[in-house]
Design a protein around this motif. Structure first.
Motif, short mmCIF file in Angstrom:
data_model
loop_
_atom_site.label_atom_id
_atom_site.label_comp_id
_atom_site.label_asym_id
_atom_site.label_seq_id
_atom_site.Cartn_x
_atom_site.Cartn_y
_atom_site.Cartn_z
N VAL A 84 2.77 1.94 -3.33
CA VAL A 84 1.76 2.46 -4.43
C VAL A 84 1.27 3.71 -4.28
CG1 VAL A 84 -0.23 1.87 -5.44
CG2 VAL A 84 0.96 0.10 -4.85
N ARG A 85 1.09 4.05 -2.98
CA ARG A 85 0.61 5.63 -2.71
C ARG A 85 1.75 6.58 -2.99
NH1 ARG A 85 -0.85 8.08 2.93
NH2 ARG A 85 -2.54 9.52 2.06
N LEU A 87 -4.45 0.46 -10.69
CA LEU A 87 -4.34 1.71 -9.69
C LEU A 87 -3.90 2.89 -10.23
CD1 LEU A 87 -4.29 -0.40 -6.58
CD2 LEU A 87 -6.00 1.17 -6.93
N LEU A 88 -2.67 2.57 -10.70
CA LEU A 88 -1.74 3.68 -11.34
C LEU A 88 -1.95 4.19 -12.72
CD1 LEU A 88 1.63 2.70 -9.50
CD2 LEU A 88 0.00 4.51 -8.75
N ARG A 89 -2.49 3.38 -13.22
CA ARG A 89 -2.83 3.66 -14.96
C ARG A 89 -1.81 4.31 -15.77
NH1 ARG A 89 -7.42 6.76 -13.50
NH2 ARG A 89 -8.85 5.43 -12.37
N GLN A 116 4.51 15.15 -13.15
CA GLN A 116 3.50 16.00 -13.93
C GLN A 116 3.38 17.46 -13.51
OE1 GLN A 116 0.05 13.50 -13.20
NE2 GLN A 116 1.28 11.50 -14.30
N VAL A 134 0.80 -1.31 0.07
CA VAL A 134 -0.01 0.00 -0.07
C VAL A 134 0.75 1.32 -0.20
CG1 VAL A 134 -2.38 -0.67 0.67
CG2 VAL A 134 -0.38 -0.39 2.43
N ASP A 161 2.34 7.16 -6.95
CA ASP A 161 1.40 7.90 -7.46
C ASP A 161 1.55 9.46 -7.02
OD1 ASP A 161 -1.35 8.30 -8.74
OD2 ASP A 161 -1.84 9.39 -7.02
N ARG A 162 2.14 9.79 -5.81
CA ARG A 162 2.63 11.15 -5.55
C ARG A 162 3.75 11.44 -6.38
NH1 ARG A 162 3.07 12.14 0.65
NH2 ARG A 162 2.96 14.39 -0.15
N LEU A 196 4.16 10.42 -9.18
CA LEU A 196 3.79 10.84 -10.53
C LEU A 196 3.31 12.23 -10.64
CD1 LEU A 196 1.81 7.43 -11.51
CD2 LEU A 196 3.72 8.47 -12.80
N GLY A 197 2.66 12.70 -9.73
CA GLY A 197 2.09 14.11 -9.66
C GLY A 197 3.29 14.96 -9.60
#
Ligand SMILES: Nc1ncnc2c1ncn2[C@@H]1O[C@H](COP(=O)(O)OP(=O)(O)OP(=O)(O)O)[C@@H](O)[C@H]1O
Ligand SMILES: [Mg+2]
Lengths: 272, 96
Positions: free
Chosen positions: A151-152, A203-205, A162, A148, A155-156, A158-159
């Motif tokens: 994965v979270r 989840l992460l796509r 971007q 968990v 995602d951060r 990735l933010g």
């Protein structure tokens, strides 16, 4: 030259292991490759690459004009192709010595020297060092464990890619994102204890570049200072080799993602 | 009784079968990531301020916990929808 960052947010997920294997894999495929340690203050890539005793200068020396880039680059001895170089991080300096203009300078010098790839081994976290490692990236390998918090954090990160990468800031084509699952245990997935790679991907796509199994050979490799990809016949070496091939555009099926129950005889003999 | 059983068997169910916890992880992550992505992409700067002010107004009339309010900007087709979720404490019927 393409700049590839190996990043994760969370610590200890396998970024350095992956940077070493991936950069070695690119070199074995004939590309002139530099692998750069961005973990200022906590360098480790030199150990994993087995060149710690040959470190004289580091990236901060180059940025501060205390050494030439050619003096700081260490030629890797494991790849017969002789086209892989390691740029170590500083062990002592303050993290802010790694400036954006300094990193830009180092990367442009590498480009002038004819390098095909620069692989940036990011430190953990989402602070200065991690941001420096991803700022100039063309592509990112989001290293994730099937767990968990990893994965979270992926995602951060990735933010952050971007919003803070050069490509995001100047509105050019976005950084190409790849998902790499590491420390994957098909047995624990089968038993419902570990998230499947498919779930992580959903989840992460972002596109999946590979799945690296959890393996004892990673420790064997780091003990000796040999990048895991050189451990002939091991699952990890093959998984990393596949990942490099996919990165270079080959379509390969995933391996080492399904658990085969040991047969009766094997169980009797106590095999794993 | 329940605690005694779970103490005896830990995370394991009877007959030694382990609980399939990965499904719970995926479900929790699904909610969390959707939430965090939504905040990242659509949350304008005034949102925390708006959330605070809304909360003070509502607190004038109803007793609510600070963390029981959640505001989100969502895209629904062509329009942006401001969604405000406020969980009222038990016994606080609507229209009271
Ligand atoms: N596939 C694997 N199987 C087993 N162990 C692994 C695997 N990949 C990495 N490890 C182990 O996990 C630990 C962390 O690996 P590594 O140093 O590569 O992570 P990192 O993300 O670079 O960490 P940091 O965030 O501290 O820089 C090491 O002990 C390494 O041997
Ligand atoms: Mg590392």
């Amino acid at each position: 030259m393409r700049v590839i960052v190996v990043t994760s947010g969370k610590g200890g997920v396998g970024k350095t292991t992956t940077s070493a294997a991936f950069a070695s894999g690119l070199a074995m495929r004939g590309f002139k490759t530099a692998v750069i340690d961005f973990d200022v203050g906590l360098r480790n890539l030199d150990l994993i690459m087995g060149c710690e005793r040959r470190v004289v200068y580091d990236i901060i020396n180059v940025i501060n004009d205390e050494a030439k880039l050619t003096q700081a680059l260490i030629k890797d001895k494991h790849c017969e192709s002789e086209n892989l170089y390691v740029l170590p991080a500083s062990q002592t300096r303050d993290k802010n010595a790694l400036t954006e203009s300094g990193v830009e300078f180092v990367l442009s010098e590498l480009e002038h020297m004819g390098f095909d790839y620069a692989v940036c081994d990011s430190p953990a976290g989402i602070e200065h060092g991690a941001v420096m490692a991803l700022t100039f990236a063309d592509e990112a390998i989001i290293t994730t464990n099937p767990e968990v918090s990893s994965v979270r954090d992926s995602d951060r990160i990735l933010g952050i890619l971007q919003s803070k990468s050069r490509r995001a800031l100047n509105g050019s084509e976005p950084v190409k994102e790849h998902l790499l699952l590491t420390r994957y245990s098909p047995k624990r997935v089968e038993e419902g204890e570990m998230i499947t790679y498919k779930d992580v991907q959903e989840l992460l796509r972002i596109p999946l570049l590979g799945v690296i199994p959890e393996s004892e050979s990673v420790l064997q490799a780091s003990n000796q200072g040999i990048p895991t990809i050189h451990l002939k016949g091991s699952d990890v070496a093959e998984a990393y080799t596949d990942m490099v091939a996919r990165f270079l555009g080959e379509k390969l099926p995933l391996r080492f993602v399904t658990y085969e129950k040991p047969g009766f005889i094997k169980r009797l003999l106590g095999g794993k | 009784m329940g605690t005694l059983l779970s103490r005896l068997f830990g995370e394991k169910k009877l007959f030694g079968e382990k609980k399939r916890t990965s499904e719970i992880a995926v479900q929790r992550l699904g909610i969390l990531i959707a939430h965090e992505r939504n905040n990242r992409t659509t949350r304008p700067d005034y949102m925390p301020e708006l959330q605070r002010e809304l909360l003070t107004v509502i607190a004038k009339y109803i007793e609510i916990d600070l963390d029981k309010i959640d505001i989100q900007l969502e895209k629904q087709g062509d329009c942006d929808v401001l969604k405000v979720d406020i969980i009222l404490p038990e016994g606080q019927d609507a229209g009271q």
